[in-house]
Design a protein around this motif. Structure first.
Motif, PDB file in Angstrom:
ATOM      1  N   TRP A   1       0.813  -1.225   0.000  1.00 31.37           N
ATOM      2  CA  TRP A   1       0.000   0.000   0.000  1.00 31.37           C
ATOM      3  C   TRP A   1       0.842   1.268   0.000  1.00 31.37           C
ATOM      4  CZ3 TRP A   1      -5.137   1.103  -0.500  1.00 31.37           C
ATOM      5  CH2 TRP A   1      -6.027   0.015  -0.545  1.00 31.37           C
TER       6      TRP A   1
ATOM      7  N   TYR B   1      -5.233  -8.198   6.617  1.00 34.09           N
ATOM      8  CA  TYR B   1      -4.140  -7.436   7.204  1.00 34.09           C
ATOM      9  C   TYR B   1      -4.555  -6.056   7.715  1.00 34.09           C
ATOM     10  CZ  TYR B   1      -1.339 -10.889   4.611  1.00 34.09           C
ATOM     11  OH  TYR B   1      -0.804 -12.038   4.101  1.00 34.09           O
ATOM     12  N   ARG B   2      -5.761  -5.600   7.374  1.00 30.92           N
ATOM     13  CA  ARG B   2      -6.163  -4.246   7.754  1.00 30.92           C
ATOM     14  C   ARG B   2      -7.665  -4.205   8.004  1.00 30.92           C
ATOM     15  NH1 ARG B   2      -3.189  -4.876   3.452  1.00 30.92           N
ATOM     16  NH2 ARG B   2      -1.004  -4.205   3.531  1.00 30.92           N
ATOM     17  N   ASN B   3      -8.047  -3.433   8.981  1.00 31.25           N
ATOM     18  CA  ASN B   3      -9.457  -3.192   9.278  1.00 31.25           C
ATOM     19  C   ASN B   3     -10.203  -2.729   8.017  1.00 31.25           C
ATOM     20  OD1 ASN B   3     -11.360  -0.740   9.913  1.00 31.25           O
ATOM     21  ND2 ASN B   3     -11.490  -2.071  11.700  1.00 31.25           N
TER      22      ASN B   3
ATOM     23  N   LEU C   1     -10.439   1.016   7.550  1.00 34.38           N
ATOM     24  CA  LEU C   1      -9.132   1.565   7.206  1.00 34.38           C
ATOM     25  C   LEU C   1      -8.816   1.296   5.739  1.00 34.38           C
ATOM     26  CD1 LEU C   1      -6.412   2.861   7.889  1.00 34.38           C
ATOM     27  CD2 LEU C   1      -5.625   0.598   8.641  1.00 34.38           C
ATOM     28  N   GLN C   2      -9.100   0.096   5.251  1.00 28.34           N
ATOM     29  CA  GLN C   2      -8.882  -0.191   3.840  1.00 28.34           C
ATOM     30  C   GLN C   2      -9.634   0.801   2.956  1.00 28.34           C
ATOM     31  OE1 GLN C   2      -9.224  -4.425   2.611  1.00 28.34           O
ATOM     32  NE2 GLN C   2      -9.474  -4.852   4.795  1.00 28.34           N
TER      33      GLN C   2
ATOM     34  N   TYR D   1      -0.914 -12.066  12.427  1.00 27.08           N
ATOM     35  CA  TYR D   1      -2.329 -12.144  12.096  1.00 27.08           C
ATOM     36  C   TYR D   1      -2.822 -13.575  12.287  1.00 27.08           C
ATOM     37  CZ  TYR D   1      -1.499  -7.658   9.799  1.00 27.08           C
ATOM     38  OH  TYR D   1      -1.157  -6.369   9.535  1.00 27.08           O
TER      39      TYR D   1
END
Length: 271
Positions: free
Chosen positions: A63, A87-89, A92-93, A131
């Motif tokens: 990202w 890997y990300r909320n 948030l994505q 994770y």
């Protein structure tokens, strides 16, 4: 009076620059080169370690690289093939995608970001970065739950995305993945051979019927790295219009890119 048929989709070429075994300057220069050549979409991938060659070799994160690509380029579309939902909320994505899309906008034009996403599969990423790996089913359930949240967050952000960000979903599982594609995707990506693609498109069509979606709304994307032009002709005849080619460091060979661009242009000249 019968409605006019929708225009045929133009064939597009995407090139995935695997962010492995190369210095970042080489990746930057290669991105500029493929944009100059006329490639339609540049992709990276969302992993933390190389997937081939030296598994502890040089590698860069997806990202932060995409944000740099948004600033560096002016025409080419870009995204990850694909983002890992784990890997990300989800919210948030959505915010990251909106921000990168705005960075890529030029003048009065909309942004150029494609939100490619999937459920994740590379266990080493999960283990080394902390994770929970879970199961294939649990990861797909998480993706299914995240996509409505992502779209909802896009509707609440200020400012909102520059346009409806295209969603690309990768995978070909018939019970869950293709249902998620039918519900949420603008582009479906798979590695299917022609006979397999024909079957999968039938399954996708069934799911689209169940969720009230026109299957023709979904662009079909396939990988051509290990395929011939004849294979690609068959895939195109079945409805594929986005063809992706993966190339890797330390030196990114552009000869196959030029070859597939010529094939693309020949297909589009017939439209």
């Amino acid at each position: 009076m019968q409605a006019a048929a929708a225009p045929a989709r133009r064939v597009r070429l995407g090139v995935q620059l695997a962010p492995q075994h190369a210095q970042y300057g080489t990746i930057r220069d290669t991105l500029a080169a493929i944009e100059d050549l006329g490639v339609d979409i540049a992709f990276n991938w969302d992993h933390f370690f190389p997937l081939s060659g030296d598994r502890n070799g040089a590698h860069f994160e997806s990202w932060t690289m995409l944000a740099a690509w948004a600033e560096q380029t002016s025409r080419i579309q870009f995204g990850a093939l694909v983002n890992c939902n784990s890997y990300r909320n989800a919210d948030l994505q959505a915010d990251m995608a909106r921000t990168v899309d705005h960075i890529s906008a030029r003048g009065g034009d909309s942004g150029r970001f494609i939100f490619g996403t999937g459920s994740g599969w590379f266990e080493r990423d999960y283990e080394e970065y902390g994770y929970e790996f879970g199961t294939a089913g649990s990861r797909l359930n998480a993706l299914s739950g995240a996509l409505p949240r992502i779209r909802a967050r896009w509707g609440r952000l200020n400012p909102p995305p520059t346009r409806d960000i295209p969603v690309l979903i990768g995978g070909a599982g018939e019970q869950k993945t293709l249902r998620i594609v039918a519900e949420h995707a603008d582009i479906w990506h798979s590695f299917s051979a022609p006979a397999v693609l024909e079957h999968k498109l039938g399954v996708l069509g069934d799911w689209c019927g169940q969720v009230g979606r026109d299957r023709s709304e979904i662009e079909v994307s396939v990988e051509v790295k290990a395929r011939s032009h004849s294979d690609a002709d068959e895939l195109h005849a079945l409805g594929a219009t986005l063809f992706t080619l993966g190339i890797s460091g330390p030196d990114y060979d552009l000869a196959p890119v030029r070859d597939w661009l010529a094939w693309r242009d020949e297909k589009n000249s017939a439209l």
